[in-house]
Write a protein that holds these residues in place. Structure first.
Motif, PDB file in Angstrom:
ATOM      1  N   ILE B   2     -22.758 -33.134   6.683  1.00 54.01           N
ATOM      2  CA  ILE B   2     -22.371 -32.323   5.517  1.00 54.01           C
ATOM      3  C   ILE B   2     -23.634 -31.727   4.888  1.00 54.01           C
ATOM      4  O   ILE B   2     -24.616 -32.433   4.663  1.00 54.01           O
ATOM      5  CB  ILE B   2     -21.626 -33.193   4.478  1.00 54.01           C
ATOM      6  N   ARG B   3     -23.570 -30.435   4.655  1.00 52.59           N
ATOM      7  CA  ARG B   3     -24.744 -29.764   4.085  1.00 52.59           C
ATOM      8  C   ARG B   3     -24.501 -29.452   2.610  1.00 52.59           C
ATOM      9  O   ARG B   3     -23.429 -28.973   2.220  1.00 52.59           O
ATOM     10  CB  ARG B   3     -25.032 -28.473   4.856  1.00 52.59           C
ATOM     11  N   LEU B   4     -25.518 -29.746   1.780  1.00 52.44           N
ATOM     12  CA  LEU B   4     -25.455 -29.441   0.347  1.00 52.44           C
ATOM     13  C   LEU B   4     -26.540 -28.442   0.009  1.00 52.44           C
ATOM     14  O   LEU B   4     -27.732 -28.717   0.193  1.00 52.44           O
ATOM     15  CB  LEU B   4     -25.645 -30.712  -0.486  1.00 52.44           C
ATOM     16  N   TYR B   5     -26.138 -27.266  -0.459  1.00 51.15           N
ATOM     17  CA  TYR B   5     -27.096 -26.299  -1.009  1.00 51.15           C
ATOM     18  C   TYR B   5     -27.384 -26.756  -2.430  1.00 51.15           C
ATOM     19  O   TYR B   5     -26.476 -26.834  -3.271  1.00 51.15           O
ATOM     20  CB  TYR B   5     -26.531 -24.880  -0.935  1.00 51.15           C
ATOM     21  N   ASP B   6     -28.645 -27.050  -2.677  1.00 49.78           N
ATOM     22  CA  ASP B   6     -29.018 -27.968  -3.746  1.00 49.78           C
ATOM     23  C   ASP B   6     -30.175 -27.415  -4.572  1.00 49.78           C
ATOM     24  O   ASP B   6     -30.999 -26.648  -4.076  1.00 49.78           O
ATOM     25  CB  ASP B   6     -29.441 -29.290  -3.060  1.00 49.78           C
ATOM     26  N   TYR B   7     -30.193 -27.808  -5.850  1.00 47.06           N
ATOM     27  CA  TYR B   7     -31.371 -27.550  -6.695  1.00 47.06           C
ATOM     28  C   TYR B   7     -31.641 -28.834  -7.461  1.00 47.06           C
ATOM     29  O   TYR B   7     -30.736 -29.374  -8.120  1.00 47.06           O
ATOM     30  CB  TYR B   7     -31.099 -26.377  -7.649  1.00 47.06           C
ATOM     31  N   VAL B   8     -32.872 -29.309  -7.419  1.00 44.21           N
ATOM     32  CA  VAL B   8     -33.165 -30.664  -7.892  1.00 44.21           C
ATOM     33  C   VAL B   8     -32.876 -30.845  -9.381  1.00 44.21           C
ATOM     34  O   VAL B   8     -32.462 -31.924  -9.815  1.00 44.21           O
ATOM     35  CB  VAL B   8     -34.626 -31.061  -7.545  1.00 44.21           C
ATOM     36  N   LEU B   9     -33.044 -29.796 -10.197  1.00 43.66           N
ATOM     37  CA  LEU B   9     -32.848 -29.945 -11.643  1.00 43.66           C
ATOM     38  C   LEU B   9     -31.416 -29.649 -12.097  1.00 43.66           C
ATOM     39  O   LEU B   9     -31.115 -29.726 -13.286  1.00 43.66           O
ATOM     40  CB  LEU B   9     -33.814 -29.018 -12.402  1.00 43.66           C
ATOM     41  N   GLN B  47     -22.823 -14.407   0.496  1.00 51.03           N
ATOM     42  CA  GLN B  47     -22.043 -14.564   1.709  1.00 51.03           C
ATOM     43  C   GLN B  47     -21.433 -15.973   1.757  1.00 51.03           C
ATOM     44  O   GLN B  47     -20.309 -16.173   2.227  1.00 51.03           O
ATOM     45  CB  GLN B  47     -22.972 -14.346   2.920  1.00 51.03           C
ATOM     46  N   LEU B  48     -22.194 -16.946   1.233  1.00 54.52           N
ATOM     47  CA  LEU B  48     -21.757 -18.343   1.200  1.00 54.52           C
ATOM     48  C   LEU B  48     -20.888 -18.602  -0.031  1.00 54.52           C
ATOM     49  O   LEU B  48     -19.846 -19.254   0.043  1.00 54.52           O
ATOM     50  CB  LEU B  48     -23.016 -19.224   1.152  1.00 54.52           C
ATOM     51  N   ASN B  49     -21.342 -18.124  -1.182  1.00 56.76           N
ATOM     52  CA  ASN B  49     -20.629 -18.341  -2.439  1.00 56.76           C
ATOM     53  C   ASN B  49     -20.690 -17.069  -3.283  1.00 56.76           C
ATOM     54  O   ASN B  49     -21.685 -16.823  -3.961  1.00 56.76           O
ATOM     55  CB  ASN B  49     -21.247 -19.517  -3.200  1.00 56.76           C
ATOM     56  N   PRO B  50     -19.621 -16.274  -3.258  1.00 58.90           N
ATOM     57  CA  PRO B  50     -19.629 -15.007  -4.012  1.00 58.90           C
ATOM     58  C   PRO B  50     -19.874 -15.206  -5.503  1.00 58.90           C
ATOM     59  O   PRO B  50     -20.371 -14.302  -6.174  1.00 58.90           O
ATOM     60  CB  PRO B  50     -18.222 -14.447  -3.766  1.00 58.90           C
ATOM     61  N   ALA B  51     -19.551 -16.383  -6.034  1.00 53.95           N
ATOM     62  CA  ALA B  51     -19.756 -16.629  -7.462  1.00 53.95           C
ATOM     63  C   ALA B  51     -21.233 -16.834  -7.786  1.00 53.95           C
ATOM     64  O   ALA B  51     -21.626 -16.793  -8.952  1.00 53.95           O
ATOM     65  CB  ALA B  51     -18.954 -17.856  -7.895  1.00 53.95           C
ATOM     66  N   GLY B  52     -22.048 -17.094  -6.775  1.00 49.77           N
ATOM     67  CA  GLY B  52     -23.478 -17.248  -7.018  1.00 49.77           C
ATOM     68  C   GLY B  52     -23.821 -18.480  -7.823  1.00 49.77           C
ATOM     69  O   GLY B  52     -24.710 -18.441  -8.684  1.00 49.77           O
ATOM     70  N   THR B  53     -23.118 -19.564  -7.580  1.00 45.44           N
ATOM     71  CA  THR B  53     -23.397 -20.810  -8.305  1.00 45.44           C
ATOM     72  C   THR B  53     -23.802 -21.911  -7.321  1.00 45.44           C
ATOM     73  O   THR B  53     -23.498 -21.847  -6.132  1.00 45.44           O
ATOM     74  CB  THR B  53     -22.162 -21.296  -9.092  1.00 45.44           C
ATOM     75  N   LEU B  54     -24.461 -22.907  -7.855  1.00 44.55           N
ATOM     76  CA  LEU B  54     -24.788 -24.127  -7.114  1.00 44.55           C
ATOM     77  C   LEU B  54     -24.046 -25.281  -7.769  1.00 44.55           C
ATOM     78  O   LEU B  54     -23.762 -25.217  -8.961  1.00 44.55           O
ATOM     79  CB  LEU B  54     -26.301 -24.387  -7.158  1.00 44.55           C
ATOM     80  N   PRO B  55     -23.750 -26.324  -7.015  1.00 47.98           N
ATOM     81  CA  PRO B  55     -24.010 -26.534  -5.586  1.00 47.98           C
ATOM     82  C   PRO B  55     -22.964 -25.836  -4.721  1.00 47.98           C
ATOM     83  O   PRO B  55     -21.925 -25.394  -5.216  1.00 47.98           O
ATOM     84  CB  PRO B  55     -23.874 -28.047  -5.450  1.00 47.98           C
ATOM     85  N   VAL B  56     -23.289 -25.768  -3.434  1.00 45.29           N
ATOM     86  CA  VAL B  56     -22.309 -25.387  -2.415  1.00 45.29           C
ATOM     87  C   VAL B  56     -22.340 -26.475  -1.352  1.00 45.29           C
ATOM     88  O   VAL B  56     -23.418 -26.912  -0.947  1.00 45.29           O
ATOM     89  CB  VAL B  56     -22.638 -24.013  -1.785  1.00 45.29           C
ATOM     90  N   LEU B  57     -21.162 -26.909  -0.951  1.00 46.39           N
ATOM     91  CA  LEU B  57     -21.066 -27.956   0.070  1.00 46.39           C
ATOM     92  C   LEU B  57     -20.351 -27.383   1.288  1.00 46.39           C
ATOM     93  O   LEU B  57     -19.288 -26.772   1.164  1.00 46.39           O
ATOM     94  CB  LEU B  57     -20.322 -29.174  -0.495  1.00 46.39           C
ATOM     95  N   VAL B  58     -20.953 -27.564   2.433  1.00 39.59           N
ATOM     96  CA  VAL B  58     -20.400 -27.019   3.678  1.00 39.59           C
ATOM     97  C   VAL B  58     -20.224 -28.152   4.681  1.00 39.59           C
ATOM     98  O   VAL B  58     -21.166 -28.905   4.951  1.00 39.59           O
ATOM     99  CB  VAL B  58     -21.334 -25.933   4.263  1.00 39.59           C
ATOM    100  N   ASP B  59     -18.994 -28.284   5.187  1.00 43.27           N
ATOM    101  CA  ASP B  59     -18.728 -29.256   6.249  1.00 43.27           C
ATOM    102  C   ASP B  59     -17.888 -28.539   7.314  1.00 43.27           C
ATOM    103  O   ASP B  59     -16.682 -28.347   7.128  1.00 43.27           O
ATOM    104  CB  ASP B  59     -17.990 -30.481   5.687  1.00 43.27           C
ATOM    105  N   GLY B  60     -18.551 -28.138   8.396  1.00 38.52           N
ATOM    106  CA  GLY B  60     -17.851 -27.349   9.414  1.00 38.52           C
ATOM    107  C   GLY B  60     -17.387 -26.038   8.824  1.00 38.52           C
ATOM    108  O   GLY B  60     -18.182 -25.296   8.238  1.00 38.52           O
ATOM    109  N   ASP B  61     -16.075 -25.767   8.921  1.00 36.39           N
ATOM    110  CA  ASP B  61     -15.580 -24.494   8.378  1.00 36.39           C
ATOM    111  C   ASP B  61     -15.151 -24.608   6.912  1.00 36.39           C
ATOM    112  O   ASP B  61     -14.643 -23.649   6.334  1.00 36.39           O
ATOM    113  CB  ASP B  61     -14.417 -23.971   9.240  1.00 36.39           C
ATOM    114  N   LEU B  62     -15.361 -25.778   6.332  1.00 36.65           N
ATOM    115  CA  LEU B  62     -15.010 -25.961   4.907  1.00 36.65           C
ATOM    116  C   LEU B  62     -16.200 -25.598   4.026  1.00 36.65           C
ATOM    117  O   LEU B  62     -17.306 -26.107   4.210  1.00 36.65           O
ATOM    118  CB  LEU B  62     -14.617 -27.425   4.653  1.00 36.65           C
ATOM    119  N   ILE B  63     -15.959 -24.698   3.081  1.00 35.41           N
ATOM    120  CA  ILE B  63     -16.989 -24.351   2.099  1.00 35.41           C
ATOM    121  C   ILE B  63     -16.423 -24.630   0.711  1.00 35.41           C
ATOM    122  O   ILE B  63     -15.394 -24.061   0.336  1.00 35.41           O
ATOM    123  CB  ILE B  63     -17.391 -22.862   2.195  1.00 35.41           C
TER     124      ILE B  63
END
Lengths: 208, 216
Positions: B2-9, B47-63
Motif C-alpha cells: 500500500i502506497r501513501l502519498y505523505d507529508y510529514v507535518l 491525475q492522482l487526486n483532482p482535489a489536490g489534497t493529502l494524504p492519498v492512499l493507493v492499493d492496486g487500482d484503489l485510490i
C-alpha cells in the motif's frame, strides 16, 4: 479579600505520574502527581530555558523538563542534567514550590508560606472543571439559586430533582474556570449536562 | 504494498501512518513537497487526486483521497476490532466521530496551517471553532469517564479515536491550548500509551513509559 487557597483542578484529572498546568492569581504552575501519589505545585518554568514544566514528564518521584530533560526531585532541586551525566547539579538550580493540598477531590494551591487549610466540602463529589468566557456575575444572573463569590453554592434542579452543587471559582485571563462538585449520589452525566447548560446561558448573558 | 502519498507535518497524513503502525501494516511512503513546493497542487498530482489534497492512499487500482475512508480500509484489512463495536448505536457513534474529525481539521487544523505554514484566513474564527469542537469532545469524553470508559466508542480504541486524535494533539501549534480540557488531555495520553504508537513532529511519545536512558 482575595483567598489564599485557590482550587486549580480536580484530583480525578491528575492520575499518578502525570503533570498538568495550573495557576494561582495569574502565576502559572506545574501541578504534578508522583508515582506514589504525592501532588505538588511548582512555578511552571524550567530554570534552564524557561520551558513550561507542566509539559514535562514524571518518573517515580521526579519531574523532568520535556526540553532538555533536566530532572527535579521532590524538593524542587535539580538532581540530574542528562547532557552532563557526571555532574551533581548545584542546589541553587531549584524550582520555586507553592503550597498544594488535595482535599475532597480538589487540588488547592496557595503561596508557600500559607498557613491553614482550604474550606472543607463535605457530602460533595467532584464533577468537572470547565472554563467560561464570562464573569461570575453572569453565572449568578442566570442561576439565581447560586450564591457566593469564591465558591458558588446552592440547590439547583438537575434531572427534575433539587441537587446541591458547589462551583469553585478560579479567575483567568479569558474569564474563569469553575471546578464543579455535586452532591454524592447525583448522576454525574446529568450534572455534567447541567454544567454545560449553565455555561451556555451564562456566556450568552455575559456577551449581551 | 500500500502506497501513501505523505507529508510529514500533515495531521491527516499522520492519522494514516499512526493507524497503519497500530495495525502493524507496512506502508510505502512517498513524500510530497507540500510546503513550500505545493507539489500536491501540481497538474501531475491532480491525475492522482483532482482535489489536490493529502494524504492519498493507493492499493492496486484503489485510490482513496479521504483520510477517514483510509482508516476504514486499513482496519477492514488488518484489524477489524478497530472499526469499533458493530451494534447500531456504536456503529453510528463511530460515524459521528469520523465526521466530527472533519470539523477538527477545518478549525484546529486550519489554525495550525495558518500559524505554521502561513495559510491566510480568519485565525480568530478558526481558533473559536476549534474551542467549540474541543468543548463538545470534552463533554463527550467526560461522560465516557463517568461511565468507566476511556475511548470515544466502546471498550477499546477505534478508528473514531484515531480520526480525532492528530488535530487535537497538535492544537497548540495553532495557538489553541488544551489546558481547559482535562478529559481530552487524558484521552490523548491513553492514545500515546498504545502499543506500537508512533510519533510525529509536535506529538511525542510518553517518555515516562520507558526507563531513563542511563539506567536502561
Amino acid at each position: 479579600m482575595t483567598p489564599r487557597w485557590i482550587a486549580t483542578g480536580l484530583s480525578q484529572d491528575l492520575p499518578k505520574a502525570v503533570a498538568m498546568a495550573g495557576h494561582w492569581q495569574g502565576q502559572d504552575l506545574a501541578v504534578w502527581r508522583s508515582a506514589t501519589g504525592r501532588v505538588q505545585a511548582w512555578n511552571d518554568r524550567c530554570p534552564h530555558r524557561g520551558m513550561r514544566l507542566s509539559h514535562g514528564f514524571v518518573r517515580g518521584e521526579t519531574l523532568a523538563c520535556i526540553y532538555h530533560g533536566w530532572v527535579y526531585g521532590a524538593d524542587g532541586v535539580c538532581k540530574h542534567i542528562p547532557a552532563h551525566p557526571a555532574l551533581t547539579p548545584p542546589a541553587t538550580i531549584r524550582v520555586a514550590a507553592f503550597a498544594c493540598v488535595e482535599q475532597d477531590g480538589v487540588i488547592w494551591v496557595a503561596p508557600a508560606d500559607t498557613v491553614g487549610a482550604p474550606v472543607a466540602l463535605r457530602g460533595l463529589q467532584p464533577l468537572r472543571s470547565i472554563s467560561l468566557t464570562c464573569d461570575v456575575a453572569a453565572v449568578l444572573a442566570v442561576e439565581p439559586a447560586l450564591s457566593g463569590g469564591d465558591a458558588l453554592r446552592g440547590l439547583v434542579q438537575i434531572g427534575g430533582q433539587a441537587c446541591e452543587v458547589c462551583l469553585l471559582v478560579q479567575h483567568n485571563a479569558a474569564g474563569l474556570t469553575l471546578h464543579a462538585l455535586c452532591a454524592v449520589g447525583v448522576d454525574r452525566i446529568a450534572a455534567s449536562r447541567w454544567v454545560e447548560d449553565l455555561r451556555r446561558r451564562a456566556e450568552r448573558k455575559g456577551a449581551a | 504494498m500500500i502506497r501513501l502519498y505523505d507529508y510529514v507535518l500533515s495531521a491527516s497524513c499522520y492519522k494514516i501512518r499512526l493507524m497503519a503502525a497500530l495495525l502493524g501494516v507496512k506502508l510505502d511512503q512517498e513524500a510530497v513537497d507540500f510546503h513550500p513546493g505545493r507539489a500536491h497542487k501540481s497538474v501531475a498530482f491532480a491525475q492522482l487526486n483532482p482535489a489536490g489534497t493529502l494524504p492519498v492512499l493507493v492499493d492496486g487500482d484503489l485510490i482513496l483521497t479521504e483520510s477517514t475512508a483510509m482508516l476504514v480500509y486499513l482496519a477492514q484489512l488488518a484489524g477489524r476490532d478497530w472499526l469499533g463495536p458493530l451494534d447500531p448505536k456504536s456503529a453510528a457513534q463511530v460515524q459521528h466521530w469520523l465526521a466530527f474529525s472533519g470539523r477538527l481539521a477545518a478549525s484546529l487544523g486550519m489554525a495550525r496551517l495558518h500559524d505554521m505554514l502561513l495559510y491566510e484566513g480568519d485565525i480568530d474564527a478558526w481558533r473559536a471553532q476549534g474551542h467549540a469542537a474541543l468543548r463538545e469532545l470534552e463533554a463527550a469524553l467526560s461522560e465516557r469517564r463517568f461511565a468507566g470508559g476511556v475511548w470515544l466508542v466502546g471498550d477499546a480504541p477505534s478508528i473514531a479515536d484515531i480520526a480525532c486524535f492528530p488535530n487535537v494533539a497538535l492544537s497548540q501549534d495553532g495557538g489553541v491550548s488544551l489546558d481547559a480540557y482535562p478529559s481530552v488531555r487524558l484521552w490523548t495520553r491513553a492514545i500515546r500509551a498504545l502499543d506500537r504508537f508512533v510519533e510525529m513532529p509536535g506529538i511525542h511519545r510518553l517518555h515516562e513509559l520507558r526507563p531513563a536512558p542511563e539506567v536502561a
